[in-house]
Design a protein around this motif. Structure first.
Motif, mmCIF file in Angstrom:
data_model
loop_
_atom_site.group_PDB
_atom_site.id
_atom_site.type_symbol
_atom_site.label_atom_id
_atom_site.label_comp_id
_atom_site.label_asym_id
_atom_site.label_seq_id
_atom_site.Cartn_x
_atom_site.Cartn_y
_atom_site.Cartn_z
ATOM 1 N N ILE A 11 62.615 -65.491 -18.358
ATOM 2 C CA ILE A 11 61.203 -65.646 -18.750
ATOM 3 C C ILE A 11 60.325 -64.665 -17.973
ATOM 4 O O ILE A 11 59.429 -64.016 -18.539
ATOM 5 N N THR A 14 60.910 -61.133 -19.286
ATOM 6 C CA THR A 14 60.370 -60.994 -20.643
ATOM 7 C C THR A 14 58.854 -60.890 -20.623
ATOM 8 O O THR A 14 58.263 -59.981 -21.235
ATOM 9 N N ALA A 95 59.655 -56.984 -24.653
ATOM 10 C CA ALA A 95 59.851 -58.412 -24.442
ATOM 11 C C ALA A 95 61.050 -58.918 -25.230
ATOM 12 O O ALA A 95 61.860 -59.721 -24.730
ATOM 13 N N VAL A 99 65.224 -60.332 -23.431
ATOM 14 C CA VAL A 99 65.953 -61.598 -23.522
ATOM 15 C C VAL A 99 67.446 -61.378 -23.686
ATOM 16 O O VAL A 99 68.224 -62.328 -23.657
ATOM 17 N N ALA A 110 60.185 -64.093 -28.622
ATOM 18 C CA ALA A 110 59.833 -63.312 -27.435
ATOM 19 C C ALA A 110 58.928 -62.148 -27.807
ATOM 20 O O ALA A 110 57.977 -61.825 -27.079
ATOM 21 N N GLY A 114 55.318 -61.884 -26.385
ATOM 22 C CA GLY A 114 55.145 -60.670 -25.588
ATOM 23 C C GLY A 114 54.077 -59.758 -26.150
ATOM 24 O O GLY A 114 53.273 -59.184 -25.398
#
Length: 224
Positions: A11, A14, A95, A99, A110, A114
């Motif tokens: 997290i 990201t 982003a 992951v 994400a 992001g």
């Protein structure tokens, strides 16, 4: 506990790359690329492309250009306006890549979060620069630009080494943006409104004064 730390690390990375991209995309790519190439960190498979020498060289070149453009009043605002179309999608892509190898829905989620975070940080930076440019001296631009570069490098370092701390600081930063952005927008509207009125008054031609109308002369009755 180890699994919790791993989730927090994902997290933090990201959201960290998205947050940093909205401030200085090229510094973000340069830092990640150099760390991955030198073994300072293990990048997810989808971000390994950042370690390619061509990518590092391009990021370094563009960072050098932004380093100077970001410190000239007026030029920095134009640069930020142009990069609205670059920082936000790049932040979403970074982003999604951070992951790692996951199923598409998580990568898409994400990218959405992001991209939103990159947009928020970009708008905050650009809006702050508009306010700074109302000051006639250039030192504030230099100070703001150098501070942003340091914040990006320090923020990425915290995200990589202390993910839980970074997540906590990011939450505080988001709360600050929620409080700050409406106020920045209100001031910017007043600034541009004043500039608009100034230009309209400058462009309005001076109307010639109307010729005086001759006054009627009252003739006394005894002279009529």
């Amino acid at each position: 506990m180890e699994q919790l730390h791993e989730i927090a690390s994902i997290i933090a990375l990201t959201m960290g790359v998205a947050w940093a991209s909205g401030i200085n995309l090229y510094a973000t790519i340069l830092v990640l690329g150099l760390l991955g190439a030198t073994g300072g960190m293990v990048l997810p498979e989808n971000l390994m492309i950042l370690t390619e020498p061509m990518v590092i060289g391009a990021a370094g070149l563009m960072y050098a250009v932004e380093f100077f453009a970001d410190k000239v009043p007026g030029v920095d605002t134009g640069w930020d306006g142009l990069h609205t179309f670059i920082r936000i999608p790049a932040g979403a892509l970074l982003a999604a890549g951070a992951v790692g190898e996951v199923h598409p829905p998580l990568a898409l989620a994400a990218a959405i979060v992001g991209g939103g975070l990159a947009a928020a940080t970009h708008v905050t930076k650009a809006g702050t620069r508009v306010l700074i440019n109302t000051s006639p001296e250039p030192l504030s631009n230099w100070g703001a630009s150098l501070s942003e570069d340091l914040v990006v490098v320090a923020g990425l370092w915290v995200a990589l080494n202390h993910p839980l701390l970074f997540i906590g600081l990011l939450i505080l930063f988001i709360l600050l943006m929620i409080w700050l952005l409406p106020r920045i927008w209100t001031i910017i509207k007043k600034i541009f409104g004043s500039l608009g009125r100034l230009f309209r008054s400058a462009e309005k031609p001076d109307r010639p004064s109307p010729a005086p109308t001759p006054k009627e002369i009252d003739i006394p009755p005894d002279l009529g």
